[in-house]
Each structure stands twice: as structure tokens, then as C-alpha cells.
Design a protein around this motif. Sequence first.
Motif, PDB file in Angstrom:
ATOM      1  N   ASN A   1       0.599  -0.962   0.187  1.00  0.00           N
ATOM      2  CA  ASN A   1       0.469   0.320  -0.209  1.00  0.00           C
ATOM      3  C   ASN A   1       0.745   0.900  -0.159  1.00  0.00           C
ATOM      4  O   ASN A   1       0.375   1.997   0.331  1.00  0.00           O
TER       5      ASN A   1
ATOM      6  N   ASP B   1      -6.735  -5.979  -5.288  1.00  0.00           N
ATOM      7  CA  ASP B   1      -7.169  -4.280  -5.222  1.00  0.00           C
ATOM      8  C   ASP B   1      -8.469  -4.354  -4.775  1.00  0.00           C
ATOM      9  O   ASP B   1      -9.426  -4.724  -5.276  1.00  0.00           O
ATOM     10  N   MET B   2      -8.964  -3.531  -3.084  1.00  0.00           N
ATOM     11  CA  MET B   2      -9.800  -3.587  -2.118  1.00  0.00           C
ATOM     12  C   MET B   2     -10.548  -2.595  -2.051  1.00  0.00           C
ATOM     13  O   MET B   2     -11.590  -2.353  -1.872  1.00  0.00           O
ATOM     14  N   GLY B   3     -10.298  -2.036  -3.486  1.00  0.00           N
ATOM     15  CA  GLY B   3     -10.792  -0.478  -3.801  1.00  0.00           C
ATOM     16  C   GLY B   3     -10.074   0.092  -1.929  1.00  0.00           C
ATOM     17  O   GLY B   3      -9.365   0.657  -2.284  1.00  0.00           O
ATOM     18  N   LYS B   4     -11.246   1.266  -1.587  1.00  0.00           N
ATOM     19  CA  LYS B   4     -10.242   2.018  -0.520  1.00  0.00           C
ATOM     20  C   LYS B   4     -10.129   1.265   0.626  1.00  0.00           C
ATOM     21  O   LYS B   4      -9.499   2.050   1.224  1.00  0.00           O
ATOM     22  N   ARG B   5     -10.362   0.041   1.042  1.00  0.00           N
ATOM     23  CA  ARG B   5      -9.673  -0.964   1.988  1.00  0.00           C
ATOM     24  C   ARG B   5      -8.276  -1.356   1.316  1.00  0.00           C
ATOM     25  O   ARG B   5      -7.651  -1.580   2.507  1.00  0.00           O
TER      26      ARG B   5
ATOM     27  N   LYS C   1      -4.790  -2.595  -0.469  1.00  0.00           N
ATOM     28  CA  LYS C   1      -4.752  -3.846  -1.497  1.00  0.00           C
ATOM     29  C   LYS C   1      -4.046  -5.182  -0.634  1.00  0.00           C
ATOM     30  O   LYS C   1      -3.565  -4.189   0.148  1.00  0.00           O
TER      31      LYS C   1
END
Length: 350
Positions: free
Chosen positions: A165, A197-201, A203
Motif C-alpha cells: 500500500n 485491489d480492494m478499493g478504499k480498503r 491492496k
Amino acid sequence: MNKENIEHKFAENEGIILHQAMEALAIIAPLDYVVEPATGLRDHEYDYLVKGMVFGKKFVWCVNIKTRLTRTGEMQLLIGKDKALHPLLLVTGYVPPEAADRLRSIGIEFIDKAGNMFINQPPLLIFVKGNKPEKEKNTMPGIRLFKGVGLKIVYLLLCRPDLVNSSYRDLSEMTGVALGTVNTTMTELLMKDFILDMGKRGKKILNRKKLFERWVEAYPDYLKPKLFLGRFRGDEYWWKNTNLDPASAQWGGEIAASKLTGYLKPGSATLYTDKKFLTDLVITNRLKKDPQGNVEIFERFWPMDYGFGDLDTTHPIIIYADLLAIGDQRTTETAKMIYEQYLDQYFRQD
């Protein structure tokens, strides 16, 4: 033949290689088989299970797929052979004749895309070698990932998954790799499902064990030679009385393994340092330039202020890779010890 739409089910490169290998075997032997992914099987050392029947006899293979077989890859197979729940089957692009003989001698069955194979499932016994591979018309996607300085980025992420990240600029500064190469490497890791890639959460690193295996195979061929600073020779057992300052140099290879395990009697010395410390390192330890010497010095490619350099030995991942690259029985046995003591639990966290 019950193939359960294998070509569709395993559309990725490794699945296609497996499908082609099984089809090559089915031409020779009256084979029925099904393929199952090995996902969810704890501590597995393989990618798929193949369950089949030939001449009325049932068999199960633990399949390890390698798009390209290297000498280091052979050593990994030898280490993982006894851990598999069933006989190990190597499926790969091409097995040269000399490698075919080595694999047969250590009891590892294999099939390649060229039709070379060693199958030992009594009453079925097949050994074919010498078939030449066809030239690949298209380069497989992601092949650059394990063929360049992007391996420096992969190493950082293996040691410190939290760095996934970090900004690309930070990763570039940590490794000295160009920003464009960082971008390419991270993109290919995403494409190959090594990063989620989990977006706002943020990587997350996936399949770390597989990524580690691929890195270990690629490191001695595609990155380590670029780091070579010189070969030297020192006084006998000079290293025993040498206290390295981790800020300037660290042990790799056999000496590092000896320090960690107390098992191996080193026959060579591997050192990692920064270019600016090379001259002092050589003079202080009275090392002499020698193209046949048993002391190799390489440029360090990891940052010293991010938790990589607080010991006089390199990270166990480097030590393990160095030992497998040597490729003899004593270093392979020690590599297995390093893995079991320092790395196995680390990769079980996935």
C-alpha cells in the motif's frame, strides 16, 4: 474421457499447460482423468490434483506446474517431494535431456509440452526424452515480471507485505528502481492475481507462497547476475573472525545458513554490500581479486532503514535462494532446514 471442460475451466496459462500435458499422455496410454484445483488444501506443495485410472488401476498425482524449469526449480521440487500427499508430477514447458535424467533418478515424474515424460505408475512405465520444444509464437502475459529488476519490488513485498500500500514513488526510492518499472511490476502483479485491489480498503498480497517460489527460481538467473560486484579469495576460515556491521554488509549463502542452523560447513562465502562500502570491505578482510575465488560479493538491493538490515545475515528468503542456486546435496538439505525453521510458518499466514 472425462475432462470436465478442463480447457475452459483452467483458462489461465498454467491450466492450459496442464491440459496439454495430460492430452500428450492420453495419446500414449488409455487414460481417464479429472483435474481438481489444490486451493484450500493446507500446506500443499502443488497446484492441482489429477485423479485418474489407467489399465484398471487408480492413481492420484499432486501436480506442480512450472512454465519454465530451472536448476533452482529442480531443487525446489526435491525439497517439496516428500511433503506431497501423493506422488508428485511436474508439468512444464520443456525438460532438457540432462534434466530428464536427473528427475528420473530422484523419482519425480514429469510431462512437458514437447512430449517428453517420465511416468512411473505400475504397470505403466514411460520415459521419453530428447523431443525439442516448439518456438512460442506469443510471449505469455506477465513474463516480464520475473525477468528484470522488478524482482527487487517483488522481494520487498515478500518480506514486507504491508508495503503493497506504499506509493509507487516510495517503492521506487526504496529499491532504486525506475518509477515506470514499479508501475509495470505492480500492474503485472495485479494481472497475475498476486495482488488484490480492494478499493478504499487498500491492496493485499495474495498467493505469497507461489510468488515466493517464482521469485526464488527467477532470482539467480535474472537479478543476481546484475548485482555481481566481484569474486575474491581470502585467508582460510577468514570469515570466522569477521564481525560484519549490518549497515555496511551482510552475509548470504552458506555462511549465513551456517550461522542460522549450525549445520552447514561453508565451502564458499557470499556477501551483500553497497557499492560505496566495497573497497573498505575488501581491504579490511584482506580479500584478493580472484576469478576462481570462493568469495562472491553482490550489491545489496533492499533498504536498510525499513526493517531489512538489523542482523549481519540477510533475510532467510535470500539465504534460501542462494543455497538452492548452488544446487548440491548439502546446500539443498540446509535450504530445507531454513525453509522449515524460518519460512514455512511465514507463508502459512495466507
